[in-house]
Design a protein around this motif. Sequence first.
Motif, PDB file in Angstrom:
ATOM      1  N   PRO A  46       0.979  -1.228  -0.131  1.00 13.63           N
ATOM      2  CA  PRO A  46       0.100  -0.450  -0.183  1.00 13.63           C
ATOM      3  C   PRO A  46       0.714   1.313   0.092  1.00 13.63           C
ATOM      4  CG  PRO A  46      -0.696  -1.543   1.795  1.00 13.63           C
ATOM      5  CD  PRO A  46       0.436  -1.887   1.293  1.00 13.63           C
ATOM      6  N   ILE A  47       2.303   1.151   0.533  1.00 14.44           N
ATOM      7  CA  ILE A  47       3.179   2.360   0.624  1.00 14.44           C
ATOM      8  C   ILE A  47       3.305   3.006  -0.694  1.00 14.44           C
ATOM      9  CG2 ILE A  47       5.244   2.949   0.971  1.00 14.44           C
ATOM     10  CD1 ILE A  47       4.935   2.003   3.917  1.00 14.44           C
ATOM     11  N   ILE A  48       3.467   1.714  -1.135  1.00 13.62           N
ATOM     12  CA  ILE A  48       3.727   1.485  -2.829  1.00 13.62           C
ATOM     13  C   ILE A  48       3.057   1.712  -4.300  1.00 13.62           C
ATOM     14  CG2 ILE A  48       4.938   0.430  -5.027  1.00 13.62           C
ATOM     15  CD1 ILE A  48       6.283  -1.730  -2.675  1.00 13.62           C
ATOM     16  N   ASP A  49       2.050   1.434  -3.715  1.00 11.37           N
ATOM     17  CA  ASP A  49       0.915   2.013  -4.649  1.00 11.37           C
ATOM     18  C   ASP A  49       0.379   3.863  -4.435  1.00 11.37           C
ATOM     19  OD1 ASP A  49       0.970  -0.369  -5.579  1.00 11.37           O
ATOM     20  OD2 ASP A  49      -1.120  -1.174  -4.309  1.00 11.37           O
ATOM     21  N   ALA A  50       0.850   4.109  -2.439  1.00 11.66           N
ATOM     22  CA  ALA A  50       0.554   5.338  -2.548  1.00 11.66           C
ATOM     23  C   ALA A  50       1.592   6.034  -2.953  1.00 11.66           C
ATOM     24  CB  ALA A  50       0.448   5.246  -0.728  1.00 11.66           C
ATOM     25  N   SER A  51       2.109   5.863  -3.247  1.00 11.38           N
ATOM     26  CA  SER A  51       4.184   6.451  -3.455  1.00 11.38           C
ATOM     27  C   SER A  51       3.647   6.606  -4.437  1.00 11.38           C
ATOM     28  CB  SER A  51       5.136   5.908  -3.148  1.00 11.38           C
ATOM     29  OG  SER A  51       5.439   6.171  -1.511  1.00 11.38           O
ATOM     30  N   LYS A  52       3.520   5.903  -5.340  1.00  8.72           N
ATOM     31  CA  LYS A  52       2.796   6.298  -7.279  1.00  8.72           C
ATOM     32  C   LYS A  52       2.566   6.834  -7.612  1.00  8.72           C
ATOM     33  CE  LYS A  52       3.469   1.940  -9.527  1.00  8.72           C
ATOM     34  NZ  LYS A  52       3.105   1.143  -9.817  1.00  8.72           N
ATOM     35  N   ASN A  53       1.225   7.271  -6.109  1.00 10.25           N
ATOM     36  CA  ASN A  53      -0.180   7.874  -7.233  1.00 10.25           C
ATOM     37  C   ASN A  53      -0.655   8.690  -6.873  1.00 10.25           C
ATOM     38  OD1 ASN A  53      -1.256   5.301  -8.493  1.00 10.25           O
ATOM     39  ND2 ASN A  53      -1.399   4.683  -7.008  1.00 10.25           N
ATOM     40  N   ASP A  54       0.747   9.434  -6.003  1.00 11.34           N
ATOM     41  CA  ASP A  54       0.660  10.592  -4.819  1.00 11.34           C
ATOM     42  C   ASP A  54       1.343  11.790  -6.033  1.00 11.34           C
ATOM     43  OD1 ASP A  54       0.487  12.781  -2.871  1.00 11.34           O
ATOM     44  OD2 ASP A  54      -0.140  11.464  -1.545  1.00 11.34           O
TER      45      ASP A  54
END
Length: 541
Positions: free
Chosen positions: A50-58
Amino acid sequence: MIFLSRYLVLLGLSSVALAAQLETGFLEGESNQVAAFISQLQLPSTQSQPIIDASKNDTNFIAYLQGQSYSRASLTSLACFFAQLALGNTSLQSPVSVTEVDENWSSAVWQTPSCAILPNNARDVSKSLLIISFLETKFSIRSGGHSPNPGFSSIGQPGILIDMQRLNQITLSLDQNTTSLGPGARWGDVYATLDPFGLSVVGGRIPTVGVGGLLLGGGYFHFSARYGLATDNVQNIEIVLSNGTITNANLQQNADLFWALKGGGPNFGIVTRYDVYTIPVRNIWYSVNVYPNSQVPMVFDAMAEWQNNGASDTLGTVALIVGLETTEVGLLYAQPTYNPSSFAPFYNLTNGTLAIPPTNGTLSALTTLLGASQSQLIERHDYRGASSKISAQLYKDVYATWQASASAVFNATGANQTFVIQPMPASLVQAGKARGGNAMGLPDQNFQAWTTLIDWASNSDAQDAPVRETSIQTTHAWQTLSQQRALDVPSLLLNDASRDQNPLASYGAANVEKLKGVAAKYDSAQVFQRLQSGGFLLSLV
């Protein structure tokens, strides 16, 4: 790079796989930064993904990485989200409850942060600091929240509060020579836990005060004349550095850091455990008399005489608190007795009322009494400090300045204030040196450390300046008159200092430079100087 790869493999993510996941949305250098950050958190894939996903989409986060304009509030919200993923839902509050905010003793410092992190162990603190450092997030640390200085143990938005209340362990060693204390423990609980063993520690005098802040600032105790300050009685400190490293500091390991932590304040890391020497003090003697303020000159005469003579008996101490109408004189002795001869100057005082008769009791019982005497009202608070050599006439002259101003302020605002003389015998400093010394640079001589407690009720800061003016004028009087009479002592106890004072500067130029060197060594990124919201910071000296 090999080290990073091993971490990722252990986490179930190879460096190649993680790099592939981060390619979209990041340039190569940025993906490496994020990969290194995630690896340091040492999370299983269920938490790291989830941290990876949030990082990529922010997009705000990407702008931050690229050095472009970004929203500090949005980045702080992301830091809170990362902390929630890394530590779990129960270790983070967002939004922050009123109860959490109101934990601070003084309503003058109540602020609502973006989120509050409540770590359960040193590893949680490590993760929190890694997130805060990586996202350059403003933060504040709270142990017991007893500081009345705004921003020292509270923070508004955008910002993160690290609340240490769950690290409240009190564990006596098998040989009973030390006890391990969490920074979130309260001193009243510490004494109550050790009481059945016939032991105590050198700590705070008020039961609700937290362990952490008091020890970092020195910690003046009833029997410091015999045992030194509370910080002098620490054997070992477990601390988390800004890069997430969990380490220990003592006389053998990281000795320079150990010295700096003893009085150097919140400049080096977040302490997660103190191993403190126990002392064989349980059964004590105490008595309290209350005098009308017409007796203040005679009380000061007795105090100065005792400081010059009776204080050589390091088992005894005197608590002298002058209020707006009455004066309390507490006599304390570190073992059972009856009217110790060292207190003879006070036995000649007249017109007193016995508030607590001569009692052979326990330190824990006395601490409970002191706690019960504290106001339970929701109020704003402040305190302030100054020091001087021993002189009854100086005490009287400064008191005259204080009394006129404090009375006028009370009539105008209802604010209560005290005038407190704290004895600082040379034996206190000598006891500290015997334990390896501390960073505070206290003079090896008999002197006094004046302080004041100010309480007032207000829903805004409109009255803060006029209420605080009395204590500011009083410190000026101490400085001016003591310098004129060659009675000046420049030392300032950090735990007594007000928001605009500079206690670290009073430690002396050599100690300040040494402290700055230690801070640069253990916090090379200067996280605690740049991102911490308040506190007596070396960057301000």
